[in-house]
Design a protein around this motif. Structure first.
Motif, PDB file in Angstrom:
ATOM      1  N   LYS A   6       0.862  -1.187   0.000  1.00  0.00           N
ATOM      2  CA  LYS A   6       0.000   0.000   0.000  1.00  0.00           C
ATOM      3  C   LYS A   6       0.897   1.235   0.000  1.00  0.00           C
ATOM      4  CE  LYS A   6      -3.856   2.293   0.660  1.00  0.00           C
ATOM      5  NZ  LYS A   6      -4.402   2.851  -0.517  1.00  0.00           N
ATOM      6  N   PRO A   7       0.963   1.965  -1.119  1.00  0.00           N
ATOM      7  CA  PRO A   7       1.781   3.174  -1.161  1.00  0.00           C
ATOM      8  C   PRO A   7       1.278   4.221  -0.159  1.00  0.00           C
ATOM      9  CG  PRO A   7       1.132   2.498  -3.357  1.00  0.00           C
ATOM     10  CD  PRO A   7       0.349   1.671  -2.399  1.00  0.00           C
ATOM     11  N   LEU A   8       2.188   4.995   0.388  1.00  0.00           N
ATOM     12  CA  LEU A   8       1.845   6.031   1.357  1.00  0.00           C
ATOM     13  C   LEU A   8       1.718   7.395   0.681  1.00  0.00           C
ATOM     14  CD1 LEU A   8       4.291   5.052   4.224  1.00  0.00           C
ATOM     15  CD2 LEU A   8       1.862   4.502   4.030  1.00  0.00           C
ATOM     16  N   ASP A  10       1.308  10.482  -1.371  1.00  0.00           N
ATOM     17  CA  ASP A  10       1.045  10.744  -2.790  1.00  0.00           C
ATOM     18  C   ASP A  10       1.832   9.808  -3.712  1.00  0.00           C
ATOM     19  OD1 ASP A  10       3.526  11.803  -2.211  1.00  0.00           O
ATOM     20  OD2 ASP A  10       3.282  13.549  -3.496  1.00  0.00           O
ATOM     21  N   ARG A  11       2.179   8.639  -3.225  1.00  0.00           N
ATOM     22  CA  ARG A  11       2.925   7.685  -4.062  1.00  0.00           C
ATOM     23  C   ARG A  11       1.978   6.731  -4.785  1.00  0.00           C
ATOM     24  NH1 ARG A  11       6.336   9.161  -0.221  1.00  0.00           N
ATOM     25  NH2 ARG A  11       8.470   9.615  -0.826  1.00  0.00           N
ATOM     26  N   GLY A  46      -1.712   5.724  -3.008  1.00  0.00           N
ATOM     27  CA  GLY A  46      -1.911   6.216  -1.657  1.00  0.00           C
ATOM     28  C   GLY A  46      -3.143   7.118  -1.597  1.00  0.00           C
ATOM     29  N   LYS A  47      -3.394   7.695  -0.438  1.00  0.00           N
ATOM     30  CA  LYS A  47      -4.565   8.554  -0.258  1.00  0.00           C
ATOM     31  C   LYS A  47      -4.303  10.001  -0.633  1.00  0.00           C
ATOM     32  CE  LYS A  47      -6.605   5.778   3.383  1.00  0.00           C
ATOM     33  NZ  LYS A  47      -7.781   5.249   2.803  1.00  0.00           N
TER      34      LYS A  47
END
Length: 91
Positions: A6-8, A10-11, A46-47
């Motif tokens: 799960k990218p963090l 803005d990735r 990411g979110k």
């Protein structure tokens, strides 16, 4: 099959499109002369940050810079992880 990553912030995790093996005129390109692809599909995102939410969605086909991102190998496949700002366009 879902990836366990799960990218963090803005990735974005991108699966690069396969490199071209033939030119438009039918000439076969050898492995050592293939260009690095600049197109791929978003696999995970990411979110976003507090100020800017993420604009790409999973499944989007995107264009990115030739040397953008960091290469990773997960479950035998090659991926790129990069900031959303490194993405140039959604196709």
């Amino acid at each position: 099959m879902a990836l366990n990553i799960k990218p963090l912030a803005d990735r974005v995790l991108i699966e690069p499109a396969p490199a071209e093996t033939k030119t438009a005129s039918g000439i076969i390109i050898p492995d050592n002369a293939k260009e690095k692809p600049q197109k791929g599909t978003v696999v995970a995102a990411g979110k976003g940050t507090k100020d800017e939410p993420i604009t790409v969605k999973i499944g989007d086909t995107v264009l990115y810079g030739k040397y953008a991102g960091t290469e990773l190998k997960l479950e035998g496949k090659d991926y790129l992880i990069m900031r959303e700002s490194d993405i140039l366009a959604i196709i």
